[in-house]
Design a protein around this motif. Sequence first.
Motif, PDB file in Angstrom:
ATOM      1  N   THR A  35       0.923  -1.246  -0.020  1.00  0.00           N
ATOM      2  CA  THR A  35      -0.011  -0.064  -0.236  1.00  0.00           C
ATOM      3  C   THR A  35       0.863   1.145   0.016  1.00  0.00           C
ATOM      4  N   GLY A  36       0.628   2.202  -1.032  1.00  0.00           N
ATOM      5  CA  GLY A  36       1.316   3.533  -0.941  1.00  0.00           C
ATOM      6  C   GLY A  36       2.387   3.369  -2.046  1.00  0.00           C
ATOM      7  N   GLN A  37       2.927   2.257  -2.494  1.00  0.00           N
ATOM      8  CA  GLN A  37       3.916   2.257  -3.519  1.00  0.00           C
ATOM      9  C   GLN A  37       3.386   2.579  -4.804  1.00  0.00           C
ATOM     10  N   SER A  38       3.990   2.880  -5.678  1.00  0.00           N
ATOM     11  CA  SER A  38       3.622   3.548  -7.066  1.00  0.00           C
ATOM     12  C   SER A  38       4.204   2.304  -8.298  1.00  0.00           C
ATOM     13  N   SER A  73      -0.298   5.729  -5.787  1.00  0.00           N
ATOM     14  CA  SER A  73      -0.279   5.525  -4.516  1.00  0.00           C
ATOM     15  C   SER A  73      -1.118   4.388  -4.295  1.00  0.00           C
TER      16      SER A  73
END
Lengths: 112, 113
Positions: B15-18, B80
Motif C-alpha cells: 500500500t502506498g507504492q507506485s 499510491s
Amino acid sequence: GENVEQHPSTLSVQEGDSAVIKCTYSDSASNYFPWYKQELGKGPQLIIDIRSNVGEKKDQRIAVTLNKTAKHFSLHITETQPEDSAVYFCAAPNQAGTALIFGKGTTLSVSS
Amino acid sequence: NAGVTQTPKFQVLKTGQSMTLQCAQDMNHNSMYWYRQDPGMGLRLIYYSASEGTTDKGEVPNGYNVSRLNKREFSLRLESAAPSQTSVYFCASSGSRGSYEQYFGPGTRLTVT
C-alpha cells in the motif's frame, strides 16, 4: 451502449447440448454488438460480432442474433465441446462511440 | 506480429507504492484502452486513448493516470497503490475510429497488500 446486462452469470451444459447467453443494452443508437471469449489466464478474444443492419450472423457452431426493437442480442453455441468452456462477454459501444461497454460475463462449463 | 504486449505479467505492491504498467501494440492501431477485471464485475474501462495525444476517462479512473507515449505505447500509472486496486489489468487496442474490434493483451495480475 452505456449499460449492458448479461445473463446468466454461470451456465453448465453437457457436451453436445446448446448454450445461449443473452445481453440487453440501453442505448438505442448502438450499432455494433461483439462477443468475446476469455480462456483461463488469457485476455478476451473476439469470436463473433454483428452490426445493427443484420438480424443474425453465423460462424460454424456459433451464432449471434439481434433484436433491435427489444434491445437485446444473444450468443448461441451449438454442439458444445469441452473446449468451449470459458468466460464469455458481450459488449456494445458507449454513447460517444469511442469505447465498448462490457457485460459482466458468463462462465460456461461444458462437461463431457 | 506480437499483437498487444503487457509488462509485467505479475506484480505485488505494498500500500502506498507506485508503479507503471506498460502496454505496446504493433498493429498500427489508433485507439488504446486500459481495463480492470474483478470477479463478478466484468471488464471495466479505466482510461482510453482514441488517438495519439489524447486520453479520456472511462468508468473507473480514480487512482490512475495514463500516458499515450506514442502511437504504439499506452502506460497506466498507480501513484499510491491501494488494496482496492488489486485486480487483473488488460490493455487493448483497436483500429480507426468506428472500428470497434478490440485486441487484448495477456494481462497483468496486480496484488496490493
